[in-house]
Design an enzyme around this catalytic site. Structure first.
Site, short mmCIF file in Angstrom:
data_model
loop_
_atom_site.label_atom_id
_atom_site.label_comp_id
_atom_site.label_asym_id
_atom_site.label_seq_id
_atom_site.Cartn_x
_atom_site.Cartn_y
_atom_site.Cartn_z
N CYS A 126 -2.84 1.76 6.63
CA CYS A 126 -3.13 1.01 7.87
C CYS A 126 -3.75 1.93 8.92
O CYS A 126 -4.51 1.48 9.77
CB CYS A 126 -1.87 0.35 8.40
SG CYS A 126 -0.50 1.50 8.59
N ASN A 162 0.80 -1.23 0.00
CA ASN A 162 0.00 0.00 0.00
C ASN A 162 0.84 1.28 0.00
O ASN A 162 0.45 2.27 -0.62
CB ASN A 162 -1.03 -0.01 1.14
CG ASN A 162 -0.40 -0.08 2.50
OD1 ASN A 162 0.64 -0.73 2.67
ND2 ASN A 162 -0.99 0.56 3.47
N GLU A 178 4.01 -5.33 12.13
CA GLU A 178 3.17 -4.13 12.06
C GLU A 178 1.97 -4.49 11.21
O GLU A 178 2.11 -4.76 10.01
CB GLU A 178 3.95 -2.98 11.41
CG GLU A 178 5.18 -2.54 12.17
CD GLU A 178 4.84 -1.72 13.41
OE1 GLU A 178 3.66 -1.51 13.71
OE2 GLU A 178 5.80 -1.29 14.09
P1 NAD Z 1 -0.59 -9.16 3.35
O1 NAD Z 1 -0.53 -9.65 4.74
O2 NAD Z 1 -1.47 -9.86 2.39
O3 NAD Z 1 0.87 -9.20 2.70
C1 NAD Z 1 1.97 -8.58 3.32
C2 NAD Z 1 3.24 -9.25 2.88
O4 NAD Z 1 3.22 -10.59 3.35
C3 NAD Z 1 3.38 -9.34 1.36
O5 NAD Z 1 4.73 -9.17 1.01
C4 NAD Z 1 2.95 -10.76 1.07
O6 NAD Z 1 3.50 -11.30 -0.10
C5 NAD Z 1 3.50 -11.47 2.29
N1 NAD Z 1 2.91 -12.77 2.58
C6 NAD Z 1 1.67 -13.22 2.32
N2 NAD Z 1 1.53 -14.50 2.76
C7 NAD Z 1 2.71 -14.83 3.32
C8 NAD Z 1 3.22 -16.01 3.97
N3 NAD Z 1 2.45 -17.10 4.11
N4 NAD Z 1 4.49 -16.01 4.43
C9 NAD Z 1 5.27 -14.91 4.29
N5 NAD Z 1 4.85 -13.77 3.70
C10 NAD Z 1 3.60 -13.74 3.22
O7 NAD Z 1 -0.92 -7.61 3.43
P2 NAD Z 1 -1.09 -6.59 2.24
O8 NAD Z 1 -2.40 -6.84 1.59
O9 NAD Z 1 0.14 -6.57 1.41
O10 NAD Z 1 -1.13 -5.19 3.03
C11 NAD Z 1 -2.29 -4.65 3.57
C12 NAD Z 1 -2.36 -4.91 5.05
O11 NAD Z 1 -1.18 -4.44 5.68
C13 NAD Z 1 -3.49 -4.19 5.74
O12 NAD Z 1 -4.07 -5.03 6.69
C14 NAD Z 1 -2.80 -3.01 6.41
O13 NAD Z 1 -3.49 -2.48 7.51
C15 NAD Z 1 -1.50 -3.60 6.79
N6 NAD Z 1 -0.48 -2.58 6.95
C16 NAD Z 1 0.02 -2.33 8.20
C17 NAD Z 1 0.96 -1.33 8.38
C18 NAD Z 1 1.51 -1.00 9.74
O14 NAD Z 1 2.53 -0.34 9.82
N7 NAD Z 1 0.87 -1.40 10.82
C19 NAD Z 1 1.41 -0.59 7.28
C20 NAD Z 1 0.88 -0.89 6.03
C21 NAD Z 1 -0.04 -1.89 5.87
#
Ligand code: NAD
Length: 486
Positions: A285, A149, A251
């Site tokens: 987020c 994002n 996070e």
């Molecule tokens: P996601 O959890 O789908 O993916 C995040 C990362 O994890 C990606 O690189 C993805 O390829 C990887 N991933 C997915 N499955 C995995 C696995 N089994 N093992 C290892 N890695 C894996 O999240 P997203 O859709 O990319 O991002 C959106 C989410 O992130 C929202 O929930 C948002 O709130 C959160 N977010 C949090 C913060 C924060 O700082 N708290 C910042 C930005 C986004």
């Protein structure tokens, strides 16, 4: 023509893979790039390369390590225009979001360079008159897994401080933004002359992310994990890291509230609500996901908020800078957001604005009459949709805001600073911003959540602590006596 790459970046060179996957432009659905698709073996090779580089990098003088961060900041600034274009094409965001993102990513590297000059420990008094030191040391190989994002900022944040502290990195960006969250950093640090293996970038599709992710956690050479993403995936990552007793900073998602008190400045309140709810289509987020407004000003606030949000233009952000609301990242996310709107309306919510969904484009949507049985009240939406909920007292506002498994950020709008601070004290969130939207990020401040929004902190000295081990080292000068029987 789709962009292609020579390979992934491992051990200072571009390693070709046999498989690739498509990276789509969410505005028009075209293939923007064909990207190397790694499996477990490639992830292992990247970890080996990072381990091979660790000793020399951790022994490199701190000021030389910091210099690479300064060079990265310089390159980001010089390449600002082409990076903004890539962020827009790969992620669908507004031009202003791209400009902001490059600026903040640059600040992350500057801040990391500065953090490299800070003390790395404490000198403690000793019962035995020893020299007694608490010293922070780099851990070794750190895996960085980042989301799509705000890819530039969240990847920079995940790795810049860890690298400055003397760790080496294996970075795995999201499959939605493998360039802006991954391969771009390989280009930048290759140009900066970073020693081989200090940064390695592995890209993979959603099909292979399970095995790649497991390797990035379970491999015995990996000593720390920095994960930013959704709560369900973050839970799995933290559980696996826990099973291997590895330090892990996760996070995760949020359901942030913005509380508007009856003494609020209406202009400030409606602009904070509009920016917080709709910036980047609500795909932040810290987006406002529950807008709590005190009864006495509810009607006026709603009227002015709807008026303001109705002016936001929806469309392909690469075609026109006036298009502030671009597409959601993919069809899956658009379907999820539409399902939440439909569920709310079916259960009695009113559409004060919007509700329209055209493919991946969701119009800014404001809901009233929202109740706790609706998904939009409880689940993270991650789209341009916000429920406006009335409250009577500050206690009630705090109770509604805290009625969530999440606890990332929050905001309070009031002209009474004492009242704002009193509310902030009671909110179960890692961050709270008074007279501002919950969406705030400064690279030297402690960033992170409570409850299901994560564990650990990024930013400045907190990041340096997250990505180091603290060791206790003493030097005895004859002050400690053992029992004579020994
Ligand atoms: P996601 O959890 O789908 O993916 C995040 C990362 O994890 C990606 O690189 C993805 O390829 C990887 N991933 C997915 N499955 C995995 C696995 N089994 N093992 C290892 N890695 C894996 O999240 P997203 O859709 O990319 O991002 C959106 C989410 O992130 C929202 O929930 C948002 O709130 C959160 N977010 C949090 C913060 C924060 O700082 N708290 C910042 C930005 C986004």
């Amino acid at each position: 023509m789709a962009r292609t790459f020579d390979g992934m970046y491992v051990g200072g060179s571009w390693a070709a893979t046999t498989r690739t996957f498509s990276d789509y432009n969410p505005s028009d659905g075209s293939v923007w790039a064909e990207v190397p698709d790694a499996g477990r073996l490639e992830a292992r090779a990247a970890i080996d390369a990072a381990q091979a580089a660790f000793h020399d990098w951790s022994e490199t003088p701190f000021n030389h390590r910091a210099e690479y961060m300064l060079k990265a900041a310089e390159i980001l600034e010089r390449r600002r225009a082409d990076i903004v274009a890539a962020i827009q094409a790969e992620g669908g965001g507004w031009f202003g979001k791209g400009m902001f993102e490059v600026g903040l990513a640059k600040d992350v590297f500057l801040s990391a360079a500065a953090a490299g000059y800070a003390p790395i420990g404490d000198v403690m008094p000793s019962e035995h008159n020893k020299i007694s030191l608490a010293v922070r040391r780099p851990m070794g190989v750190v895996s960085v897994i980042s989301p799509w994002n705000v890819p530039l900022v969240l990847t920079s944040r995940g790795m810049a401080f860890a690298m400055t502290a003397g760790n080496t990195i294996v970075l795995k960006p999201s499959e939605e933004t493998p360039y802006c969250g991954g391969l771009l950093f390989a280009e930048i640090f290759e140009e900066a002359g970073l020693p081989s293996g200090v940064l390695n970038v592995v890209t993979c599709s959603r099909e292979t992310v399970g095995e790649v992710g497991d390797e990035l956690i379970e491999n015995p050479l990996v000593k720390g994990i920095s994960f930013t993403g959704s709560t369900p995936v973050g839970r799995q990552i933290a559980a696996k890291a826990g099973a291997h007793l590895k330090k892990c900073c996760v996070e995760l998602g949020g359901k942030d509230a913005l509380i508007v008190c009856d003494d609020a400045d209406m202009e400030r309140a409606t602009s904070a609500a509009s920016f917080g709810s709709f910036m980047h289509q609500g795909q932040i987020c810290m987006s406002v996901e529950k807008l709590l407004v005190q009864e006495g000003i509810y009607d006026e606030f709603l009227r002015r908020f709807v008026e303001r949000a109705a002016k936001l233009k929806v469309g392909d952000t690469t075609k026109d800078q006036a298009h502030v609301i671009g597409p959601l990242i993919n069809d899956r996310q658009a379907r999820k957001v539409k399902a939440q709107i439909d569920d709310a309306v079916a259960k009695g919510a009113h559409l004060a604005l919007g509700g329209g969904v055209e493919g991946r484009f969701v119009h800014p949507t404001i809901l009233t009459n929202v109740t706790p049985d609706m998904a939009v009240y409880r689940d993270e939406t991650f789209g341009p949709v916000v429920p406006v909920i009335p409250f009577r007292s500050d206690e009630e506002a705090v109770a509604i805001a805290n009625d969530s498994m999440y606890g990332l950020s929050s905001g309070v709008i009031t002209t009474d600073e004492r009242r704002g601070l009193a509310i902030a004290e009671q909110l179960e969130t890692g961050m709270c911003h008074i007279n501002c939207s919950p969406v705030n990020d400064e690279p030297h401040a402690p960033f992170g959540g409570t409850k299901s929004s994560g564990v650990g902190r990024h930013g400045g000295m907190w990041a340096m602590e997250t990505f180091t081990e603290t060791r206790w080292i003493t030097l005895d000068r004859g002050g400690r006596h053992y029992p004579p029987v020994f």
